[in-house]
Design an enzyme around this catalytic site. Structure first.
Site, short mmCIF file in Angstrom:
data_model
loop_
_atom_site.label_atom_id
_atom_site.label_comp_id
_atom_site.label_asym_id
_atom_site.label_seq_id
_atom_site.Cartn_x
_atom_site.Cartn_y
_atom_site.Cartn_z
N LYS A 184 2.60 -3.41 -7.13
CA LYS A 184 3.66 -3.76 -7.47
C LYS A 184 4.62 -3.61 -7.26
O LYS A 184 5.10 -4.75 -7.04
CB LYS A 184 4.13 -2.46 -8.08
CG LYS A 184 5.29 -1.54 -8.30
CD LYS A 184 5.65 -2.57 -9.53
CE LYS A 184 6.87 -2.06 -10.70
NZ LYS A 184 6.52 -2.63 -11.89
N TRP A 189 -4.62 -1.49 -0.66
CA TRP A 189 -4.29 -3.29 -1.35
C TRP A 189 -4.68 -4.31 -0.44
O TRP A 189 -3.42 -4.33 0.27
CB TRP A 189 -3.09 -3.45 -2.24
CG TRP A 189 -3.32 -4.32 -2.90
CD1 TRP A 189 -3.37 -4.32 -4.69
CD2 TRP A 189 -3.17 -6.09 -2.84
NE1 TRP A 189 -3.37 -6.35 -4.71
CE2 TRP A 189 -2.60 -6.94 -3.46
CE3 TRP A 189 -2.07 -6.59 -2.05
CZ2 TRP A 189 -3.27 -8.23 -4.10
CZ3 TRP A 189 -1.85 -7.92 -1.77
CH2 TRP A 189 -2.47 -8.44 -2.88
N ARG A 197 0.83 1.28 -5.49
CA ARG A 197 1.58 0.42 -4.69
C ARG A 197 -0.38 0.57 -4.35
O ARG A 197 -0.08 -1.13 -3.38
CB ARG A 197 1.89 0.53 -3.44
CG ARG A 197 3.97 1.36 -4.26
CD ARG A 197 4.42 2.07 -2.86
NE ARG A 197 4.43 1.16 -1.87
CZ ARG A 197 5.21 0.48 -1.23
NH1 ARG A 197 6.64 0.02 -2.28
NH2 ARG A 197 5.45 -0.33 -0.66
N HIS A 211 3.98 -34.31 -25.82
CA HIS A 211 4.07 -35.13 -24.30
C HIS A 211 2.34 -34.54 -24.10
O HIS A 211 2.53 -35.02 -22.74
CB HIS A 211 4.73 -35.30 -23.70
CG HIS A 211 6.03 -35.76 -23.62
ND1 HIS A 211 6.30 -37.29 -24.49
CD2 HIS A 211 7.20 -35.62 -24.82
CE1 HIS A 211 7.37 -37.23 -24.82
NE2 HIS A 211 7.69 -36.25 -25.09
N CYS A 213 0.92 -1.77 -0.01
CA CYS A 213 -0.04 0.24 0.31
C CYS A 213 0.90 0.83 -0.02
O CYS A 213 2.45 1.20 0.37
CB CYS A 213 -0.49 0.17 1.59
SG CYS A 213 -2.14 -1.45 1.26
N GLU A 215 8.87 -15.58 -19.45
CA GLU A 215 8.47 -14.30 -19.17
C GLU A 215 7.24 -13.61 -19.56
O GLU A 215 5.87 -12.71 -19.35
CB GLU A 215 9.51 -13.36 -19.28
CG GLU A 215 8.94 -11.55 -18.94
CD GLU A 215 8.72 -11.51 -18.18
OE1 GLU A 215 8.08 -10.40 -17.23
OE2 GLU A 215 8.25 -12.16 -17.35
N ASN A 269 0.80 -0.49 6.46
CA ASN A 269 1.72 -0.92 5.89
C ASN A 269 1.97 -2.47 6.23
O ASN A 269 2.86 -2.45 6.99
CB ASN A 269 2.19 -0.31 4.22
CG ASN A 269 2.29 0.23 3.30
OD1 ASN A 269 0.87 0.40 3.12
ND2 ASN A 269 2.92 1.50 3.29
N GLY A 270 1.58 -3.65 5.41
CA GLY A 270 2.36 -4.94 5.60
C GLY A 270 1.19 -5.88 6.71
O GLY A 270 0.30 -5.03 6.24
N GLU A 315 -1.56 -11.12 -17.71
CA GLU A 315 -1.31 -9.97 -16.30
C GLU A 315 -2.29 -8.76 -16.33
O GLU A 315 -2.79 -8.48 -15.56
CB GLU A 315 -0.20 -10.58 -15.66
CG GLU A 315 0.86 -9.05 -15.89
CD GLU A 315 1.94 -9.43 -15.29
OE1 GLU A 315 2.00 -10.37 -14.21
OE2 GLU A 315 3.27 -8.74 -15.64
N LYS A 323 3.47 -11.55 -19.67
CA LYS A 323 3.22 -10.59 -19.45
C LYS A 323 1.49 -10.58 -19.99
O LYS A 323 0.84 -9.55 -20.04
CB LYS A 323 4.37 -10.12 -20.77
CG LYS A 323 5.44 -9.69 -20.16
CD LYS A 323 4.83 -8.28 -18.87
CE LYS A 323 6.07 -8.13 -17.76
NZ LYS A 323 5.96 -9.02 -16.19
#
Length: 609
Positions: free
Chosen positions: A604, A74, A27, A505, A2, A482, A100-101, A489, A486
């Site tokens: 993020k 968040w 954030r 397979h 956050c 990757e 935050n946390g 998401e 991308k």
């Protein structure tokens, strides 16, 4: 994950708080709120939704407060809602807190407080904090917060404001970032530097276990016992404009286009002018210890983990030592065979990723040497690692990482070559060949970006698809992972990456007519095999978008669309190959009307486990 902003000074606090929160909305953006001190009371406003919803709620209100705190959330504990939004208050409205946390023992604390008569309104873990402050307050806010943090288990950046102590903010930090901004007759608090840049470049990076006492004229930092701590001022050198869109439609596109510069910055000063050697002055590992290393572990999450997968192949090839790439959230729980002869490399864009930080601490507990690869100076991971290689990507705002990933790759190459130098596992002429090619990557990345319009046109043709597959072999398969991440998401298209040799397979069962398959074929030693795998997909009438190095025109015979990257050393191809995949994902997302910079359910900096 956050955003926190605090202000004490002589100007109106609300515009300062809102402007600062706008820099931190990446954030957290489930809800937002502020509380200010005015007319001997705390005035609170918080709303579900983006910051703009809060701004609308504040229109027409006359708040001339000179002190306040703000937050963008968040959600972790409790669904997004007005009630669960921060700030949170105690029973009397005397104290307000942003946090935050995660407070891991909040249920135990909540039951204890409820037994003492405290009443709770929200579903959050944070709400125990103002009630704890209320319980311990005896006329001094700092002393109360000191007592509170003694009771806490978990991670936190906490800022508290008190109705009875106007013009004062008190804050504490443990495993979640907190920064002080120093002004003239005013001071600031934030969870990240971009919130401060409009006002000051002089900052104090707060460390774990420290408490900040902030007024307009003074900043005092102490440890948990109240002993003063002398902090060095950290001058921010990057420009405020670097954290803005700079004319691009989205931060993500801007950051994709910043990659040539970021690659140059990451290499700057780390290669001798003659391209003979890698220079990593930041590594203070003696040669004897380097030669004793019998295993390397690369630990990370998400995109950083994909950089680690490239690093695994690169270091094994260059250094001839076994390398394991681990997802950080799993590392501690599998009993890793880590010891004093192990080198652990942790990779994190923010330097605050909770799972990666926990893995770092476990590795150190087991006696390993830990190198951090991160983008943020002063971050938790950078401070706790034995050595740090900074990526120098500059601030990355979009949730989907782009330039952080490619600069992490550069750091993997530099580390692999440095280890090879120290251990004598690679001839000098081969080191020089790779270093020459490394220097050329920036210019080659620019040529790929010049082809953006062609990639955009291809992307539009696939905007209505709901499934996509990425295939590759060797390093191409790692980059395919990757690329798939991308796409899914930010566009919400289901995308999966597979080793091309595994198609027969089982995966071929999913390949049907017109399903898009992005096929990476940049590895010379595997090119013919890759073409054969593409033909297997062709036989099922899939639609093929192929990526290959310039000159390999044979790929056009088996692909519906071909995107070329400039020729480079096969080991370095991932840096260039991923850029078209980033652009592909970006343009599909835009065409589908998605929120590119703030994809749903993601944030993020993942500072919770």
């Amino acid at each position: 994950m956050c955003g926190i902003v605090g202000y004490v000074g002589s100007r109106a606090a609300v515009p300062v708080l809102i402007e600062g929160l706008s820099k931190l909305e990446y954030r957290g953006y489930d809800s937002a709120g502020i509380v200010v001190w005015e007319d001997n009371q705390l005035k609170l406003e918080k709303k579900l939704g983006r910051l703009s919803v809060l701004q609308e709620a504040l229109q027409g209100t006359e708040l001339n407060a000179r002190c306040g705190i703000g937050h963008t959330r968040w959600a972790t504990h409790g669904r997004p809602s007005d009630i669960n939004a921060h700030p949170h208050t105690d029973c009397t409205g005397r104290f307000a807190v942003v946090h935050n946390g995660i407070i891991e023992n909040y249920l135990e604390l909540k039951e204890w407080l409820e037994a003492k008569g405290h009443r709770f309104k929200s579903e959050t873990d944070t709400e125990v904090l103002p009630h704890l402050v209320e319980h311990y307050y005896r006329g001094d806010l700092k002393e109360a917060l000191q007592k509170v943090v003694e009771r806490l288990e978990g991670s936190y950046a906490i800022v508290v404001i008190c109705r009875d102590e106007p013009g004062r903010l008190v804050a504490a930090r443990q495993d979640s970032p907190l920064v002080v901004g120093l002004g003239e007759g005013e001071n600031f608090l934030a969870s990240d530097i971009p919130a401060l840049l409009k006002h000051t470049r002089r900052t104090l990076i707060i460390d774990d276990g420290e408490i900040v006492d902030l007024t307009a004229e003074n900043v005092a930092v102490s440890n948990g016992t109240g002993k003063p701590v002398k902090k060095e001022v950290f001058e921010v050198t990057w420009e405020e404009s670097q954290a803005e869109k700079g004319g691009y439609a989205h931060f993500m596109l801007k950051e994709i286009y910043e990659q040539p510069r970021a690659l140059r910055d990451t290499l700057s000063g780390r290669i001798t002018p003659e391209n003979h050697r890698v220079i990593l002055k930041e590594l203070n590992i003696d040669t004897h210890l380097v030669k004793k290393i019998n295993r390397v572990f690369i630990v990370a999450c998400g995109t950083a983990y994909h950089a680690g997968l490239v690093g695994k192949q690169v270091i094994e090839s260059l250094v001839r030592v076994p390398v394991e790439a681990d997802i950080a959230s799993e590392f501690r729980y599998r009993g890793p065979l880590v010891g004093p002869d192990s080198l652990v490399v942790v990779v994190s864009q923010s330097g605050e990723t909770a799972d990666t930080l926990a893995a770092l601490r476990e590795a150190k507990r087991l006696g390993a040497r830990v190198i951090a690869v991160t983008n943020v100076v002063g971050s938790s991971i950078s401070r706790e690692a034995d050595d740090v290689i900074y990526t120098w990507a500059g601030p990355e705002i979009a949730v989907a990482s782009t330039k952080a990933y490619t600069t992490q790759l550069i750091c993997m190459y530099l580390l692999g070559l440095w280890l090879a130098q120290q251990r004598g596992t690679l001839p000098q002429n081969e080191i020089r060949e790779i270093l020459v090619e490394l220097r050329e990557l920036s210019a080659k990345a620019e040529t790929i970006l010049d082809n953006n319009s062609a990639i955009e046109e291809i992307s539009r043709q696939y905007k209505d698809k709901e499934n996509a597959f990425f295939i590759g072999r060797g390093l191409d398969y790692v980059v395919a992972e990757e690329g798939a991440l991308k796409l899914k998401e930010i566009s919400y298209i289901h995308a999966e990456a597979y080793p091309a040799g595994e198609l027969k397979h089982g995966t071929l069962a999913l390949i049907v007519k017109d399903v898009p398959v992005i096929a990476l074929a940049t590895q010379k030693a595997l090119f013919e095999k890759m073409v054969s795998n593409i033909k297997e997909v062709n036989a099922r009438e899939a639609s093929i978008i192929a990526l290959a190095m310039e000159g390999n025109t044979e790929i056009e015979k088996v692909a519906d669309h071909t995107i070329y990257i400039p020729a480079t050393h096969p080991m370095l191809a991932p840096v260039l190959t991923v850029i078209p995949l980033q652009l592909l994902a970006y343009h599909v997302s835009v065409a589908r009307g998605c929120d590119v910079d703030k994809p749903r359910n993601l944030a993020k900096s993942v500072t919770v486990e």
